[in-house]
Design an enzyme around this catalytic site. Structure first.
Site, PDB file in Angstrom:
ATOM      1  N   GLN A 152     -11.821  -6.760  -7.853  1.00  0.00           N
ATOM      2  CA  GLN A 152     -12.562  -5.620  -8.381  1.00  0.00           C
ATOM      3  C   GLN A 152     -12.124  -5.236  -9.794  1.00  0.00           C
ATOM      4  O   GLN A 152     -12.946  -5.051 -10.687  1.00  0.00           O
ATOM      5  CB  GLN A 152     -12.389  -4.411  -7.446  1.00  0.00           C
ATOM      6  CG  GLN A 152     -12.933  -4.651  -6.046  1.00  0.00           C
ATOM      7  CD  GLN A 152     -12.863  -3.403  -5.186  1.00  0.00           C
ATOM      8  OE1 GLN A 152     -13.870  -2.874  -4.776  1.00  0.00           O
ATOM      9  NE2 GLN A 152     -11.669  -2.940  -4.895  1.00  0.00           N
ATOM     10  N   LEU A 153     -10.809  -5.122 -10.003  1.00  0.00           N
ATOM     11  CA  LEU A 153     -10.313  -4.690 -11.305  1.00  0.00           C
ATOM     12  C   LEU A 153     -10.494  -5.763 -12.366  1.00  0.00           C
ATOM     13  O   LEU A 153     -10.941  -5.471 -13.484  1.00  0.00           O
ATOM     14  CB  LEU A 153      -8.839  -4.280 -11.210  1.00  0.00           C
ATOM     15  CG  LEU A 153      -8.187  -3.848 -12.530  1.00  0.00           C
ATOM     16  CD1 LEU A 153      -8.939  -2.691 -13.179  1.00  0.00           C
ATOM     17  CD2 LEU A 153      -6.720  -3.488 -12.316  1.00  0.00           C
ATOM     18  N   ASP A 194      -2.247 -19.751  -9.193  1.00  0.00           N
ATOM     19  CA  ASP A 194      -1.634 -19.242  -7.962  1.00  0.00           C
ATOM     20  C   ASP A 194      -0.309 -18.603  -8.342  1.00  0.00           C
ATOM     21  O   ASP A 194       0.648 -19.300  -8.681  1.00  0.00           O
ATOM     22  CB  ASP A 194      -1.424 -20.399  -6.982  1.00  0.00           C
ATOM     23  CG  ASP A 194      -0.718 -19.973  -5.704  1.00  0.00           C
ATOM     24  OD1 ASP A 194      -0.427 -18.767  -5.552  1.00  0.00           O
ATOM     25  OD2 ASP A 194      -0.461 -20.844  -4.855  1.00  0.00           O
ATOM     26  N   ALA A 216      -3.112  -9.403  -6.272  1.00  0.00           N
ATOM     27  CA  ALA A 216      -2.259  -8.789  -5.252  1.00  0.00           C
ATOM     28  C   ALA A 216      -2.746  -9.157  -3.864  1.00  0.00           C
ATOM     29  O   ALA A 216      -3.921  -9.486  -3.668  1.00  0.00           O
ATOM     30  CB  ALA A 216      -2.248  -7.265  -5.396  1.00  0.00           C
ATOM     31  N   TYR A 217      -1.836  -9.097  -2.922  1.00  0.00           N
ATOM     32  CA  TYR A 217      -2.193  -9.178  -1.507  1.00  0.00           C
ATOM     33  C   TYR A 217      -2.449  -7.745  -1.063  1.00  0.00           C
ATOM     34  O   TYR A 217      -1.534  -6.933  -1.016  1.00  0.00           O
ATOM     35  CB  TYR A 217      -1.037  -9.794  -0.716  1.00  0.00           C
ATOM     36  CG  TYR A 217      -1.317 -10.003   0.758  1.00  0.00           C
ATOM     37  CD1 TYR A 217      -1.551 -11.290   1.262  1.00  0.00           C
ATOM     38  CD2 TYR A 217      -1.331  -8.938   1.658  1.00  0.00           C
ATOM     39  CE1 TYR A 217      -1.805 -11.490   2.618  1.00  0.00           C
ATOM     40  CE2 TYR A 217      -1.588  -9.140   3.006  1.00  0.00           C
ATOM     41  CZ  TYR A 217      -1.816 -10.409   3.477  1.00  0.00           C
ATOM     42  OH  TYR A 217      -2.065 -10.612   4.819  1.00  0.00           O
ATOM     43  N   THR A 218      -3.720  -7.417  -0.758  1.00  0.00           N
ATOM     44  CA  THR A 218      -4.090  -6.022  -0.499  1.00  0.00           C
ATOM     45  C   THR A 218      -4.605  -5.774   0.917  1.00  0.00           C
ATOM     46  O   THR A 218      -5.103  -4.681   1.203  1.00  0.00           O
ATOM     47  CB  THR A 218      -5.162  -5.551  -1.501  1.00  0.00           C
ATOM     48  OG1 THR A 218      -6.295  -6.422  -1.412  1.00  0.00           O
ATOM     49  CG2 THR A 218      -4.624  -5.556  -2.932  1.00  0.00           C
ATOM     50  N   TYR A 254       2.737  -3.645   3.228  1.00  0.00           N
ATOM     51  CA  TYR A 254       2.033  -3.745   1.940  1.00  0.00           C
ATOM     52  C   TYR A 254       2.758  -2.931   0.875  1.00  0.00           C
ATOM     53  O   TYR A 254       3.074  -3.434  -0.209  1.00  0.00           O
ATOM     54  CB  TYR A 254       0.585  -3.266   2.095  1.00  0.00           C
ATOM     55  CG  TYR A 254      -0.112  -3.025   0.782  1.00  0.00           C
ATOM     56  CD1 TYR A 254      -0.399  -4.076  -0.094  1.00  0.00           C
ATOM     57  CD2 TYR A 254      -0.488  -1.734   0.395  1.00  0.00           C
ATOM     58  CE1 TYR A 254      -1.034  -3.854  -1.306  1.00  0.00           C
ATOM     59  CE2 TYR A 254      -1.130  -1.504  -0.813  1.00  0.00           C
ATOM     60  CZ  TYR A 254      -1.393  -2.560  -1.665  1.00  0.00           C
ATOM     61  OH  TYR A 254      -2.007  -2.336  -2.864  1.00  0.00           O
ATOM     62  N   LYS A 279       4.805  -4.414  -2.440  1.00  0.00           N
ATOM     63  CA  LYS A 279       4.439  -4.027  -3.801  1.00  0.00           C
ATOM     64  C   LYS A 279       5.631  -3.398  -4.526  1.00  0.00           C
ATOM     65  O   LYS A 279       5.872  -3.689  -5.704  1.00  0.00           O
ATOM     66  CB  LYS A 279       3.257  -3.053  -3.777  1.00  0.00           C
ATOM     67  CG  LYS A 279       1.928  -3.691  -3.386  1.00  0.00           C
ATOM     68  CD  LYS A 279       1.418  -4.684  -4.420  1.00  0.00           C
ATOM     69  CE  LYS A 279       0.974  -4.008  -5.698  1.00  0.00           C
ATOM     70  NZ  LYS A 279       0.448  -5.005  -6.690  1.00  0.00           N
TER      71      LYS A 279
END
Length: 296
Positions: free
Chosen positions: A11-12, A35, A59-61, A124, A128
């Site tokens: 999205q960003l 990767d 990111a892994y979201t 999560y 982060k």
């Protein structure tokens, strides 16, 4: 100026590409092209391109999936951040790294400040935070860490588009009322990031600059859903309204515990970028106009 963006397709990154100012030489990389869990590939890509700025929007979201897929979450959010930071240090590139409100535990009742104590309550958030710490250790004032929340866009999957789909399919919905925060239109976040790059301010010597960014105002997920339906009816995106009922988070158990209060103070980011936050409902309306236009 040369800028490299990770997380293309997200999205960003999508909004950042659309809003890139003239004169920017942009390299946007998808996970297939870069990767970030591959240290050698990260080093090679950044060394070859020699960017002035790297924006890490990868990111892994998957918040709930992270509870059982811990290794992957840490590989992306922790180790990936470390590899990017090391490569940025090597080529003297500034790093703008996108983080999350989930580094906090949600026990406050006033907006979180950038220097508040972190205490993530799910995998999560912890993964982060681990990446944020690595970036600060490696790059110090060469990095800016931007914490954001509840991000949505016309591109990709998000709460707004899910609500629109469910409201068209269901007879009624129950939405959590006791988790409070602020939505973020990815376009507004992207505008702030480009303004921040243009301002080229040097943070104080010692640590990474930490900024918070969402839209203005406060709401619950329930409030957000009600606003989505009201605006969708107004804009002709839904044919009829359905009952939207407030439910406690306890009635909708999820694998990951979520903070009950995620409001973050944006004043430092506003000062650093020169961009003022806009109320979340106004931003939501603008995004839904874009979404409706794209569907016509």
């Amino acid at each position: 100026m040369k800028v490299l963006i990770t997380g293309k397709g997200g999205q960003l990154a999508w909004e950042l590409e659309k809003l890139a100012p003239q004169g920017i030489q942009l390299l946007s990389c998808s996970v297939e092209e870069l990767d970030i869990t591959n240290a050698e590939q990260v080093d090679q890509t950044i060394t070859q391109f020699q960017p002035d700025v790297v924006i890490n929007a990868a990111a892994y979201t998957a918040v709930d999936k992270a509870e059982s897929d811990t290794e992957t979450a840490y590989a992306v959010n922790d180790l990936g951040s470390e590899y990017i930071a090391n490569a940025c240090k090597k080529v003297s590139a500034k790093l703008i790294h996108v983080s999350t409100d989930f580094v906090f535990d949600g026990t406050k009742t006033t907006p979180y400040q950038t220097n508040d104590i972190t205490n993530p309550i799910n995998v999560y958030g912890a993964s982060k935070l681990a990446g944020d710490i690595k970036i600060n250790e490696i790059l110090r004032e060469q990095a800016t860490i931007i914490r954001t929340a509840w991000v949505y866009s016309v591109n990709g999957n998000n709460f707004v588009k899910t609500m629109l789909r469910l409201m068209a399919e269901k007879d009624q919905l129950g939405i959590v009322y006791d988790q409070v925060g602020t939505p973020t239109w990815a376009k507004g976040l992207a505008e702030m990031i480009w303004a921040l790059i243009a301002s080229d301010q040097n943070p104080p010597i010692g640590d990474a600059l930490k900024l918070h960014w969402t839209d203005a105002g406060v709401c619950s997920w329930y409030d957000f859903a009600v606003a989505i339906q009201e605006l969708a009816i107004e804009k002709g995106m839904l044919e009829k309204a359905i009952p939207v009922r407030p439910i406690p988070a306890s009635a909708y158990p999820t694998p990951a515990t979520r903070p009950s209060f995620s409001v973050i103070d944006k004043s430092t980011a506003e000062q650093a970028s020169g961009v003022e936050t806009i109320h979340w409902r106004k931003q939501l309306s603008a995004m839904m106009d874009e979404l409706a236009e794209g569907e016509r």
